[in-house]
Every structure is written in structure tokens, then in C-alpha cells.
Design a protein around this motif. Structure first.
Motif, PDB file in Angstrom:
ATOM      1  N   UNK A 179      -5.088   5.051   1.997  1.00 52.08           N
ATOM      2  CA  UNK A 179      -6.075   4.143   2.584  1.00 52.08           C
ATOM      3  C   UNK A 179      -7.403   4.246   1.842  1.00 52.08           C
ATOM      4  N   UNK A 180      -8.033   3.100   1.631  1.00 50.54           N
ATOM      5  CA  UNK A 180      -9.405   3.016   1.130  1.00 50.54           C
ATOM      6  C   UNK A 180     -10.226   2.328   2.209  1.00 50.54           C
ATOM      7  N   UNK A 238      -5.104  -1.081   2.444  1.00 44.22           N
ATOM      8  CA  UNK A 238      -3.920  -0.234   2.341  1.00 44.22           C
ATOM      9  C   UNK A 238      -3.510  -0.177   0.881  1.00 44.22           C
ATOM     10  N   UNK A 239      -4.054   0.799   0.181  1.00 43.79           N
ATOM     11  CA  UNK A 239      -3.807   0.904  -1.255  1.00 43.79           C
ATOM     12  C   UNK A 239      -2.356   1.294  -1.542  1.00 43.79           C
ATOM     13  N   UNK A 240      -1.778   2.078  -0.650  1.00 42.50           N
ATOM     14  CA  UNK A 240      -0.364   2.404  -0.761  1.00 42.50           C
ATOM     15  C   UNK A 240      -0.044   3.634  -1.590  1.00 42.50           C
ATOM     16  N   UNK A 241      -0.998   4.126  -2.357  1.00 43.07           N
ATOM     17  CA  UNK A 241      -0.799   5.305  -3.184  1.00 43.07           C
ATOM     18  C   UNK A 241      -1.893   6.325  -2.893  1.00 43.07           C
ATOM     19  N   UNK A 242      -1.582   7.592  -3.105  1.00 41.64           N
ATOM     20  CA  UNK A 242      -2.572   8.649  -2.971  1.00 41.64           C
ATOM     21  C   UNK A 242      -3.753   8.367  -3.887  1.00 41.64           C
ATOM     22  N   UNK A 243      -4.957   8.400  -3.332  1.00 42.10           N
ATOM     23  CA  UNK A 243      -6.158   8.011  -4.064  1.00 42.10           C
ATOM     24  C   UNK A 243      -6.715   9.209  -4.840  1.00 42.10           C
ATOM     25  N   UNK A 265      -5.312   6.026  -8.963  1.00 43.61           N
ATOM     26  CA  UNK A 265      -4.250   6.745  -8.259  1.00 43.61           C
ATOM     27  C   UNK A 265      -3.312   7.366  -9.286  1.00 43.61           C
ATOM     28  N   UNK A 266      -2.047   7.560  -8.929  1.00 41.56           N
ATOM     29  CA  UNK A 266      -1.096   8.193  -9.835  1.00 41.56           C
ATOM     30  C   UNK A 266      -0.556   7.232 -10.884  1.00 41.56           C
ATOM     31  N   UNK A 267      -0.991   5.990 -10.852  1.00 34.53           N
ATOM     32  CA  UNK A 267      -0.570   5.024 -11.864  1.00 34.53           C
ATOM     33  C   UNK A 267      -1.540   5.054 -13.047  1.00 34.53           C
ATOM     34  N   UNK A 268      -1.211   4.317 -14.095  1.00 35.40           N
ATOM     35  CA  UNK A 268      -2.057   4.253 -15.292  1.00 35.40           C
ATOM     36  C   UNK A 268      -3.033   3.080 -15.250  1.00 35.40           C
TER      37      UNK A 268
END
Length: 376
Positions: free
Chosen positions: A271-272, A340-345, A363-366
Motif C-alpha cells: 500500500x502507498x 494498492x501498489x501490489x508489491x512490497x515498497x 519495489x522489487x521490479x526494475x
């Protein structure tokens, strides 16, 4: 609704900052030692691999006084960079950290840099001399966050996984005060549901509002802990509100909205959220104090000025005693906007992009994500 910035990294993005130039430049750091500069519309313009050992770029920080100067931490080193020519570092400040550096902050004058590391120490670097001039050692665990206070170049705040928030004055090697987030949590003392795991309030991120007297600290218990200090830096009030269902990893005040007490948070729950703290009892007391503050008249004698300061301090003490912020009151705070970003921030960076208030989220993406705050 968010949109992603692509093409700048191939590994998870750990941090982001925006310069104070009119044409904003955004810097992001990633796992493996890569740093990228972006235009304010999300186009990557420069890339540099900082670490020969592929150490992660854990934090980036622009100089407030010289916006083209950028500092990036990787391992125990801080690279000083000129964003106008990113082909190589201007200088390498080696062994700034005793262990891996987690956070950087540059003073408003651009003269000092503070680095928090895994040993629990905060080291202060004179950027002109390129030399560590002070080591602040009090945290019993990883020091995860550090920031200079606005308008107070010799004062900074640190927070760590020992659940402590500390206020420092640089002429001294010991903190002015230390506050344990466990104290607030124990006062809150809400019963745990059967099978619910207890999350200690490990402090992940601390930030300071532009007034310099209100601190917000994101913690592993999912709460944002608030602290208010007086003009003489004494701790006056504290409170907390539940911001995330899992650990809160980020908390940053936003300076470019309707007032300086907007706060952006991010958490492990994906969440953000945006919070308006202007009506919170703790913040309201700070605003009242500022509105009561009078400018001394030019003809006033020194004795009168001293009396005025004593009266002001006395008023602050009475204010704190009669209107301290309780956990119950702060717990009713609700977000004005959430995504709801959906990924760990990993990081939340407030920014004005293409003239629009925004949040950059990593997040954990690039690929960093950008959320518009136009509705506020």
C-alpha cells in the motif's frame, strides 16, 4: 492509476530522489551497483555502474544548495557525482561507513553529508574537506535512516532497528535525547488476535517536516510514530497511527501541497498512502505555537527578548501538558488517498513532475512507478 518508467534498470530499484532544479532530474539506484538519471517525463538519460564489487546502490541524495551534485552510497563508499556529466564520479568518499551504508542526507547548505550504516553509527562528512569529521555512535543495531533538520544545520535525526529515534546536535557526540518506539507501543497495548505474530517497532525511515519540529517514523509494527520537539529541541509530544497492515517501510513529508504536513507512506503490504496530519493534535499544537510566536521589536532591549523567550517556552510546556497526543486519538487517522501498489515498497519519493504533484514508488521490479496526486 500509475505508469511505469522502463529502460533504466535491469535489477530491483532500491531508492529514488528528485533534484530541486526547475527541470526536475530524478535519480534511482538499484541492486548490483547501477545508477540511472531520468527526465521528469520518465525517459532515462544517463546510466552509470558505480560499484566494481556490484554493491547495491542503497541511497541517493541531491545537494539542496547545488542541485547538480548527487551523492550515492554503495557498500561503505559514497560517490559524489555531477549530473551534467555522469560518465564518471567526481570523487569517491571511501570508508564513509564502518559497514554497509543504508541512508544519506545532505545539509541545506550543502556543506555536510550524514551517512547511517549497519554498524549503528552515523558518520558526518565535511564535503569540502571530503573527510569524516564526526562519528555518532549510540544505536545498538542497524541505523536505517538519518536526516538533517530543516533550518538547523547542526541538528539531525536518526532511527534504527534498535527501535530508537535519536536527536543529535553535531557539536556533541551524544544524542540530546533518545526515544524508544516501544514506549508508545506499550502504552497503546492493544490485544493481539489469536495466532497473530507480534511485530516489534523496528524503525525503518524517519523524516522531518519543513518546520523542523515534527518527525514521522515508519516502523515494522505498521504504525507511523510522530514526535514533536520544542524550539529548544526538547521532546514535547509523541503519538502514533496505524498506517499499514504489515511493516511500514517509508514515511516522507511532502512540501509542495497545500500545507507542509502532508505525509506519504509505503509498506510491505503493497500500500502507498497519503495522510493529512494538519488536524492531528500533535501537529495542531505545533501550528498554534508558530502562530503565537511574535517577532521582537527593533527597539526591544536584550532583557525583554530573554523574557519573551522564557514566556514562549513556558507556554510550550503548558501546551504539551494539556494537549498531548494519545495513541487512541492518533489511531483514528485515516488516509486521504491510497494506492494498492501490489508489491512490497522499497522507496517513496514525492516529486513535482511535468508540473504535477506525484509520487515515485520503487519495489522489487526494475521499473519505478509514478502516481499522480492531482486529486488532492
Amino acid at each position: 492509476m500509475s505508469h511505469s518508467w522502463t529502460g533504466g534498470h535491469s535489477t530491483p530499484v532500491l531508492c529514488a530522489r528528485v533534484s530541486s532544479e526547475s527541470e526536475h532530474v530524478v535519480a534511482t539506484g538499484a541492486e548490483g551497483g547501477d545508477l540511472t538519471l531520468w527526465t521528469h517525463d520518465g525517459s532515462p538519460v544517463s546510466q552509470l555502474h558505480l560499484s566494481a564489487d556490484d554493491d547495491d546502490v542503497t541511497c541517493v541524495a541531491f545537494s539542496p544548495s547545488t542541485p547538480c551534485m548527487l551523492y550515492a552510497s554503495h557498500g561503505r563508499t559514497v560517490s559524489a557525482l555531477d549530473t551534467r556529466n555522469l560518465k564518471t564520479a567526481v570523487s569517491e568518499l571511501t570508508d564513509v561507513g564502518e559497514e554497509e551504508i543504508n541512508a544519506l542526507s545532505v545539509s541545506e547548505s550543502g556543506a555536510l553529508l550524514a551517512a547511517a550504516d549497519d554498524s549503528g553509527a552515523v558518520r558526518v562528512v565535511d564535503l569540502q574537506l571530503e573527510k569524516v569529521i564526526r562519528t555518532l555512535r549510540k544505536h545498538d543495531n542497524i541505523c536505517s535512516s538519518v536526516t538533517f533538520r530543516p533550518h538547523r544545520p547542526q541538528s539531525l535525526v536518526s532511527a534504527g532497528l534498535d527501535m530508537q529515534v535519536m536527536l543529535w546536535s553535531l557539536p556533541k557526540v551524544r544524542p540530546l535525547w533518545t526515544y524508544s518506539l516501544q514506549d508508545t507501543q506499550e502504552e497503546d497495548a492493544r490485544p493481539q488476535r489469536a495466532g497473530q505474530m507480534f511485530n516489534p517497532p523496528l524503525a525503518h525511515c524517519v523524516d522531518v517536516a519543513s518546520c523542523g519540529n515534527v518527525f514521522a517514523c515508519a516502523a515494522e509494527d505498521g504504525f507511523v510514530h510522530l514526535l514533536r520537539v520544542s524550539e529548544d529541541s526538547r521532546l514535547r509530544e509523541r503519538g502514533m497511527f496505524k498506517a499499514h497492515s504489515q511493516g511500514a517501510s517509508q514515511a516522507h513529508f511532502i512540501s509542495f501541497l497545500s500545507h507542509p504536513y502532508w505525509l506519504a507512506t509505503g509498506g510491505n503490504d503493497g500500500l502507498v498512502a497519503l495522510w493529512d496530519l494538519s488536524e492531528d493534535a500533535l501537529v495542531a499544537n505545533e501550528r498554534k505555537r508558530k502562530s503565537r510566536k511574535k517577532k521582537p521589536k527593533a527597539r526591544a532591549k536584550a532583557v525583554s527578548e530573554v523574557q519573551h523567550q522564557k514566556q514562549q517556552m513556558s507556554g510550550e510546556e503548558a501546551e504539551a501538558g494539556s494537549a498531548s497526543c494519545s495513541s487512541e486519538t492518533c489511531g483514528k487517522t485515516v488516509p486521504k488517498q491510497s494506492f494498492n501498489h501490489g508489491e512490497k515498497v522499497n522507496w517513496v519519493c514525492p516529486a513535482v513532475l511535468k508540473g504535477k504533484p506525484s509520487l515515485i514508488v520503487t519495489d522489487q521490479s526494475s521499473s519505478p512507478s509514478v502516481y499522480s496526486l492531482d486529486e488532492l
